[in-house]
Design an enzyme around this catalytic site. Structure first.
Site, PDB file in Angstrom:
ATOM      1  N   HIS A  42       7.988   0.306  -4.002  1.00 26.94           N
ATOM      2  CA  HIS A  42       8.496  -0.377  -2.807  1.00 26.94           C
ATOM      3  C   HIS A  42       8.326   0.507  -1.571  1.00 26.94           C
ATOM      4  O   HIS A  42       7.924   0.033  -0.503  1.00 26.94           O
ATOM      5  CB  HIS A  42       9.973  -0.731  -3.023  1.00 26.94           C
ATOM      6  CG  HIS A  42      10.624  -1.446  -1.899  1.00 26.94           C
ATOM      7  ND1 HIS A  42      10.260  -2.713  -1.502  1.00 26.94           N
ATOM      8  CD2 HIS A  42      11.640  -1.064  -1.076  1.00 26.94           C
ATOM      9  CE1 HIS A  42      11.023  -3.077  -0.478  1.00 26.94           C
ATOM     10  NE2 HIS A  42      11.860  -2.101  -0.199  1.00 26.94           N
ATOM     11  N   GLN A  62       6.106   2.866  -1.049  1.00 28.44           N
ATOM     12  CA  GLN A  62       4.685   2.929  -0.709  1.00 28.44           C
ATOM     13  C   GLN A  62       4.218   1.626  -0.049  1.00 28.44           C
ATOM     14  O   GLN A  62       3.407   1.641   0.877  1.00 28.44           O
ATOM     15  CB  GLN A  62       3.845   3.222  -1.958  1.00 28.44           C
ATOM     16  CG  GLN A  62       4.106   4.574  -2.568  1.00 28.44           C
ATOM     17  CD  GLN A  62       3.780   5.718  -1.633  1.00 28.44           C
ATOM     18  OE1 GLN A  62       2.714   5.766  -1.030  1.00 28.44           O
ATOM     19  NE2 GLN A  62       4.711   6.651  -1.491  1.00 28.44           N
ATOM     20  N   HIS A  85       6.073  -0.345   1.762  1.00 30.00           N
ATOM     21  CA  HIS A  85       6.582  -0.305   3.146  1.00 30.00           C
ATOM     22  C   HIS A  85       5.639   0.493   4.045  1.00 30.00           C
ATOM     23  O   HIS A  85       5.323   0.071   5.160  1.00 30.00           O
ATOM     24  CB  HIS A  85       7.978   0.328   3.203  1.00 30.00           C
ATOM     25  CG  HIS A  85       9.086  -0.660   3.173  1.00 30.00           C
ATOM     26  ND1 HIS A  85       9.484  -1.359   4.279  1.00 30.00           N
ATOM     27  CD2 HIS A  85       9.881  -1.069   2.161  1.00 30.00           C
ATOM     28  CE1 HIS A  85      10.485  -2.164   3.964  1.00 30.00           C
ATOM     29  NE2 HIS A  85      10.741  -2.005   2.674  1.00 30.00           N
TER      30      HIS A  85
END
Length: 103
Positions: free
Chosen positions: A79, A81, A83
């Site tokens: 998650h 990464q 973002h």
């Protein structure tokens, strides 16, 4: 596999700084839409500076892994990464949108 406190802090920094940079880029688009090129440029500059902080968090994870330390690959890691990658894309698009508004 559990995430250590240190790894959790790095992951959360990555999410936080990525989100902040994306938010600054969105504000920059809004300022360009209002015709305030100076404010839009300043917000984009701040967004890129914040993105550097996100990259630094990511780099610390990569450095740990390169040193042989195990990085837990859990949904939260992925998650974070995600973002970062979305923010990079968003900043690129924001730059183009602002340029169009400035015309």
């Amino acid at each position: 596999m559990n995430i250590s406190q240190k790894d959790l802090e790095i992951i959360m920094q990555l999410i936080m700084y990525s989100g902040e940079a994306k938010g600054l880029a969105m504000k920059a688009i809004q300022e360009a839409k209002r015709g305030d090129k100076g404010k839009a440029d300043e917000l984009m500059k701040q967004g890129h500076q914040t993105l550097v902080k996100a990259h630094q968090a990511q780099t610390s994870m990569l450095t740990q892994e390169a040193a042989g330390e195990e990085i837990p690959i859990q949904l939260l890691t992925i998650h974070s990464q995600d973002h970062l990658m979305n923010t990079i894309t968003f900043l690129d698009l924001a730059k183009e949108i602002i340029e169009l508004y400035n015309r």
